[in-house]
Design a protein around this motif. Sequence first.
Motif, PDB file in Angstrom:
ATOM      1  N   ALA B 143       0.831  -1.198   0.000  1.00 18.83           N
ATOM      2  CA  ALA B 143       0.000   0.000   0.000  1.00 18.83           C
ATOM      3  C   ALA B 143       0.867   1.251   0.000  1.00 18.83           C
ATOM      4  O   ALA B 143       0.579   2.240  -0.698  1.00 18.83           O
ATOM      5  N   LEU B 144       1.940   1.229   0.759  1.00 18.21           N
ATOM      6  CA  LEU B 144       2.816   2.394   0.833  1.00 18.21           C
ATOM      7  C   LEU B 144       3.428   2.700  -0.527  1.00 18.21           C
ATOM      8  O   LEU B 144       3.495   3.861  -0.948  1.00 18.21           O
ATOM      9  N   GLU B 145       3.869   1.670  -1.223  1.00 20.70           N
ATOM     10  CA  GLU B 145       4.445   1.902  -2.543  1.00 20.70           C
ATOM     11  C   GLU B 145       3.388   2.338  -3.537  1.00 20.70           C
ATOM     12  O   GLU B 145       3.618   3.189  -4.399  1.00 20.70           O
ATOM     13  N   LEU B 146       2.174   1.791  -3.382  1.00 20.51           N
ATOM     14  CA  LEU B 146       1.084   2.217  -4.251  1.00 20.51           C
ATOM     15  C   LEU B 146       0.800   3.702  -4.048  1.00 20.51           C
ATOM     16  O   LEU B 146       0.450   4.436  -4.973  1.00 20.51           O
ATOM     17  N   ALA B 147       0.972   4.147  -2.814  1.00 23.24           N
ATOM     18  CA  ALA B 147       0.740   5.555  -2.545  1.00 23.24           C
ATOM     19  C   ALA B 147       1.836   6.421  -3.116  1.00 23.24           C
ATOM     20  O   ALA B 147       1.626   7.595  -3.418  1.00 23.24           O
ATOM     21  N   THR B 148       3.046   5.880  -3.291  1.00 23.38           N
ATOM     22  CA  THR B 148       4.198   6.708  -3.648  1.00 23.38           C
ATOM     23  C   THR B 148       4.464   6.760  -5.152  1.00 23.38           C
ATOM     24  O   THR B 148       4.639   7.834  -5.727  1.00 23.38           O
ATOM     25  N   VAL B 149       4.517   5.582  -5.766  1.00 25.41           N
ATOM     26  CA  VAL B 149       5.034   5.527  -7.135  1.00 25.41           C
ATOM     27  C   VAL B 149       4.223   6.350  -8.135  1.00 25.41           C
ATOM     28  O   VAL B 149       4.803   7.059  -8.961  1.00 25.41           O
ATOM     29  N   PRO B 150       2.878   6.322  -8.079  1.00 30.95           N
ATOM     30  CA  PRO B 150       2.133   7.108  -9.066  1.00 30.95           C
ATOM     31  C   PRO B 150       2.476   8.596  -9.014  1.00 30.95           C
ATOM     32  O   PRO B 150       2.376   9.299 -10.020  1.00 30.95           O
ATOM     33  N   VAL B 151       2.903   9.067  -7.825  1.00 26.89           N
ATOM     34  CA  VAL B 151       3.208  10.496  -7.694  1.00 26.89           C
ATOM     35  C   VAL B 151       4.396  10.873  -8.568  1.00 26.89           C
ATOM     36  O   VAL B 151       4.446  11.963  -9.140  1.00 26.89           O
ATOM     37  N   VAL B 152       5.360   9.942  -8.676  1.00 27.31           N
ATOM     38  CA  VAL B 152       6.521  10.222  -9.526  1.00 27.31           C
ATOM     39  C   VAL B 152       6.047  10.500 -10.945  1.00 27.31           C
ATOM     40  O   VAL B 152       6.469  11.470 -11.592  1.00 27.31           O
ATOM     41  N   ALA B 153       5.133   9.670 -11.402  1.00 28.39           N
ATOM     42  CA  ALA B 153       4.599   9.868 -12.745  1.00 28.39           C
ATOM     43  C   ALA B 153       3.830  11.179 -12.840  1.00 28.39           C
ATOM     44  O   ALA B 153       3.910  11.907 -13.835  1.00 28.39           O
ATOM     45  N   LEU B 154       3.103  11.493 -11.783  1.00 27.29           N
ATOM     46  CA  LEU B 154       2.338  12.739 -11.787  1.00 27.29           C
ATOM     47  C   LEU B 154       3.255  13.944 -11.945  1.00 27.29           C
ATOM     48  O   LEU B 154       2.965  14.884 -12.695  1.00 27.29           O
ATOM     49  N   VAL B 155       4.376  13.905 -11.239  1.00 28.17           N
ATOM     50  CA  VAL B 155       5.329  15.014 -11.343  1.00 28.17           C
ATOM     51  C   VAL B 155       5.891  15.080 -12.750  1.00 28.17           C
ATOM     52  O   VAL B 155       5.992  16.142 -13.360  1.00 28.17           O
ATOM     53  N   ALA B 156       6.232  13.921 -13.261  1.00 27.00           N
ATOM     54  CA  ALA B 156       6.872  13.893 -14.584  1.00 27.00           C
ATOM     55  C   ALA B 156       5.905  14.304 -15.681  1.00 27.00           C
ATOM     56  O   ALA B 156       6.330  14.837 -16.715  1.00 27.00           O
ATOM     57  N   LEU B 157       4.618  14.088 -15.470  1.00 26.88           N
ATOM     58  CA  LEU B 157       3.613  14.343 -16.511  1.00 26.88           C
ATOM     59  C   LEU B 157       3.618  15.775 -17.008  1.00 26.88           C
ATOM     60  O   LEU B 157       3.155  16.064 -18.105  1.00 26.88           O
ATOM     61  N   ARG B 158       4.122  16.679 -16.212  1.00 28.74           N
ATOM     62  CA  ARG B 158       4.068  18.081 -16.624  1.00 28.74           C
ATOM     63  C   ARG B 158       4.902  18.315 -17.873  1.00 28.74           C
ATOM     64  O   ARG B 158       4.620  19.212 -18.650  1.00 28.74           O
ATOM     65  N   GLY B 159       5.958  17.494 -17.994  1.00 28.29           N
ATOM     66  CA  GLY B 159       6.665  17.521 -19.245  1.00 28.29           C
ATOM     67  C   GLY B 159       7.759  18.538 -19.367  1.00 28.29           C
ATOM     68  O   GLY B 159       8.471  18.570 -20.355  1.00 28.29           O
ATOM     69  N   THR B 160       7.944  19.392 -18.423  1.00 26.28           N
ATOM     70  CA  THR B 160       9.036  20.357 -18.543  1.00 26.28           C
ATOM     71  C   THR B 160      10.322  19.737 -18.068  1.00 26.28           C
ATOM     72  O   THR B 160      10.342  18.664 -17.445  1.00 26.28           O
ATOM     73  N   ARG B 161      11.431  20.444 -18.371  1.00 21.71           N
ATOM     74  CA  ARG B 161      12.748  19.927 -18.017  1.00 21.71           C
ATOM     75  C   ARG B 161      12.893  19.822 -16.504  1.00 21.71           C
ATOM     76  O   ARG B 161      13.343  18.818 -15.957  1.00 21.71           O
ATOM     77  N   SER B 162      12.458  20.891 -15.823  1.00 21.35           N
ATOM     78  CA  SER B 162      12.616  20.873 -14.368  1.00 21.35           C
ATOM     79  C   SER B 162      11.706  19.808 -13.759  1.00 21.35           C
ATOM     80  O   SER B 162      12.055  19.192 -12.745  1.00 21.35           O
ATOM     81  N   ALA B 163      10.547  19.576 -14.396  1.00 21.07           N
ATOM     82  CA  ALA B 163       9.655  18.540 -13.877  1.00 21.07           C
ATOM     83  C   ALA B 163      10.316  17.181 -13.994  1.00 21.07           C
ATOM     84  O   ALA B 163      10.213  16.337 -13.084  1.00 21.07           O
ATOM     85  N   ALA B 164      11.017  16.975 -15.101  1.00 17.57           N
ATOM     86  CA  ALA B 164      11.714  15.697 -15.276  1.00 17.57           C
ATOM     87  C   ALA B 164      12.789  15.521 -14.213  1.00 17.57           C
ATOM     88  O   ALA B 164      12.929  14.447 -13.629  1.00 17.57           O
ATOM     89  N   HIS B 165      13.519  16.622 -13.952  1.00 23.56           N
ATOM     90  CA  HIS B 165      14.539  16.559 -12.904  1.00 23.56           C
ATOM     91  C   HIS B 165      13.910  16.222 -11.567  1.00 23.56           C
ATOM     92  O   HIS B 165      14.398  15.369 -10.822  1.00 23.56           O
TER      93      HIS B 165
END
Lengths: 625, 486
Positions: B143-165
Amino acid sequence: MTPWLLVLPTVLAAGLGVAVRRDDRWAGALAVTGTGVTLLLALVAWISQSGTVVGHLPSLPLGDLEVPLTLATDPVRLAVAAVVALVATAVQAYSTWYLAADDRYGQFAATVSLFTAAMLLVVVSSDLVLTVVGWEVMGWCSYLLIGHWSRRPAARRAALKAFLVTRVADIGFVLGLVGLAAGARSTDLGAVVRAWDRPTACIDAAVVSGSSLGDALGACGAPDATLRAVLLVLVVIGVLGKSAQVPFQDWLADAMEGPTPASALIHAATMVAAGTVVLAGLFPLLADSPSARWVLGLAASVTMLLAAVLAFAQSDLKRMLAWSTVSQVAIMLGAVAAAPDGAGPDAGLLHLWSHALFKSLLFLAVGWAAVAAGGTAATALRGSAAAAPVLRAAFLVGFLSLAGVPLVVGGVSKEHVLATAWDGAVAGDGPGIVVLVVLVLTSAVTAAYSTRGYLVLTAHVRQRPTAGGVTPAASAVLWVLTVLVVFGGLVLLTGTFAVGEVSLLWLLLTVLVVGLGVAVALRGGFDRDPAEVLARRLTPHADRGLGVDAVYRRLVARPVVRLARVVAFLDTEVVDAYVRGTAVATRAAGWTGVRLHRGERPSAGVGLVLAAVVVLGLVGVLAWS
Amino acid sequence: MTSLVSVDAVVLAPALAPVLGVVLVLVGDAVRPGRSRWALPLAGVVLVAGALVALRGSLGSELEPLRTLCLPAPDGACLWTAGPRTSTLQAAVLLASAAALALLHDGRAGRRDTAVTATLLLASATGGVAVAAARDLGSWLVALELATVPVVALVALRGTRSAAHGALSLLVTSLASFALLVLGAALWLTATADATFSSEAVAAAWADPDRRRVLVLAVTLLVAGLGFKLSLVPFHAWTPQAYAAADLGTTLFLAAASKVSAVAALLVVVSALVGAAPGPAVAVLLGLPAVASLLLGTVVALRQDDPVRLLAWSTIAQAGWVVVPLTAVSATGLRAAAAYVVTYAAATTVALAVVARTGARTLAGTRGLLRRDPLAGGALGLALLVLAGLPPGVIGLVVKVLALSAPVAAGVWPVAAAGVVAVVLGLAVYLRWVAVLLARPEPADGPGEEAGDTAHGRSTRVVVVAGTVVLVLVSALPQLLVGGLS
């Protein structure tokens, strides 16, 4: 009749007066009615009542301290209350004419009502808390009344000075009363007097039966005499301030910047006389404490003579009357200080009573004359009594009374003060002898400046001054007061004031002393101002109150300001330095933190995480294995 | 149902609701690809419904928790146990996720990836809800990992360079923390010989010196792993970067929902230690990161000029605050931590929603907001006062007092002292911003700001209003929150 009825009407008049202050006629009617009703009530009570009547409020629950909030009336208090109400009524009726053109008459009338209420509260109070309340309200009202013409810088300064000086002295007053109440565990006046009174009968009996004085004091549960003396001296300091006695004397002459009716009220029956009333209530304690009596007696003696001399040399007649008030109040306080234990304070209260009558008469008459002459300087007022017949009569009677000529009210009371001082001097345990000697000297000087005042005001001048629009009420007030000043001495026949007989010898002595003073004043003839003849060089100094103002500034104001600067420096440069230091340190730490996080690389984050885990793990395993 | 495990769908509803949402969104997107404007509103409805069900649970009693997924043996071991405290935290996770959705909805109107966003967010919310109620190591980890991992994708989804970083940083530290957690879980199992978080097993392990050593190491690793999700110093480095790089909806999710679920996970671990392990050991393990977070977070927040970065550093400091009562290792400490994190989440939600509404990227951009936009300015002011713990944000004060009273009662003075220092420094952090809000707006920037304001939408306003109502309500009646957790 409950004593609260005496205070209530003027309080109501003050409250409603503020509401109707925009309408001069309503404000005036309300103010005169309020004081008039009080006067009637006081007179009725004075005539009908024989013993003491106590009025209660629900007492305040204050833990160990009992605060019953009682008022009490007895014939003496009622007599004083009646004269206070009389003077207030006179002042209110007179100011409907005097301040008719003033745009802030409504405020003035309401303030006078409140002021009167406060004085009446002090007179009938039998509880130290209520005394302090009345005392403080008077302080505030005097500030408002003296500064009534607040557009004038001089009036503002005088009001502030009066307020500050009396307030400084009030520190002593409040401390003293608090100490007395704390010792008695009650603020009730009777309880305080009982708690601090010397149990003389018990001690005498013990000493007669053979025990030493120290044992007798302990056995009878006598209060600590030193502490009592300290507390009483503190109260006396407060009284000296409010009554403008040395060393606080300088504010009263400056207070002449206020409207003349306010001066009449402050000088005749309220503020400056309040100290005498309070000390009369505490008289049994004062009589037991020679040190407090000496402090009071010496201050009163010095003030008496000094103020009389300054009064003689004033170039301004209104200020002359102010200094004469200082001198006369000193006579009252001197009587209280000199009176031996058996005599009681009534000689001083009797002088308060008579002084209220003749001083209010003189002030109101001078106010009228000043309106006619267009100024209060002696040169301006010359011959201004010709403005109205009532003024001639008022000045004649008023100055006779002020000089202490026998049979008019001021003479009657002053003879009783002399007799009391003589008793004190004979008893020998207080300042009686000093008060007696100074009082005789002062009587001569008083007679001299009274003569001067009368001569100047009634001098023959070619052009008769006139004051326009004087209402019948104002002249009626003066007539009534004139008649009362002539016949007021008859109050002794009512037996209200417990004073002894005055022998013919005192009458003779008084006549002699007064005659001497008059003769000195007349050295320059009838047409010249005696002050110009006798005290030409003193006049400039007297006008400045001997420069006491500068002394106040040098001894009190400047050191206080310097101390304040030092404290402010310590606060801003030393204490605040630490505070600013923490701010700087915090900002520096924040800056360091920001610098440390500038390189936000993933690898750095992982490194941190792993390093921290290693440290935490080591700590945990080493500490709790 | 099956004879092996009992399943009560009503009790599981807070977690099942977002799962249902995921299914619906995915099916809808498969049927009509690319035209999924309804995905975010649907997800929002599902989340709020789940929160309402969870709130029902928070009215119950701690002695009779809602339980399901109970095993036949050992007797009474249930994999899902939700008392009032857990239910309240679940409701907070779901509502905070809904708030994040609302901001995402306004921020990316017209974007085509709404179905992905909704799915990720719902999945993460499911994990957050489940971890709060999990009582066994396996489901807790998953459950803890389920709570965490999607957020990484959410951050990356913005698509900017800094978002990727930011996403990369998040991913790396997330992996490191996962490794730590797994290791910790394994050590826990070794020490206690029990796959559930139970006090009895911990007490037995503590009595044996050899197993105690392993248990201490296990707790250390678990705290370290959770420290990453909580942004405790020294596991905080990703926080400011990720906050600033992601769009504000994701930031809000990270700051509010993620934090609440991480605290819920930590409470599961600590509640097993209450009464079983002696205080000092755990107090040091939790106290060191707590004190470091309090001081560093507050001090650095004082220097920030970007509202989002300021809130990021404030999150670090507030994470310290959440852990402060846990150093007492007592039941009152658990309650105080839960109350604190819920209050913090509500205040941060309001603050970030207002930042999204104004679009300000510097503190000066919010100058005079109270006069220009009384709704946003007042809400932000109240939220900052709650975070600072000053009336009229009474609830902030109440939870700070609760948080400090637990370590004081347990005699953990150094932590209490650090808390007092942090209160004082915190006043400077938040009042600095409040002063900007109160200042007279500069006449020159008036029209420009007004133009920028039109970009925000209705959902953000709903979040601001609802959050403010919650803050006002619990400030006026703190027992609503504090009493509900007892």
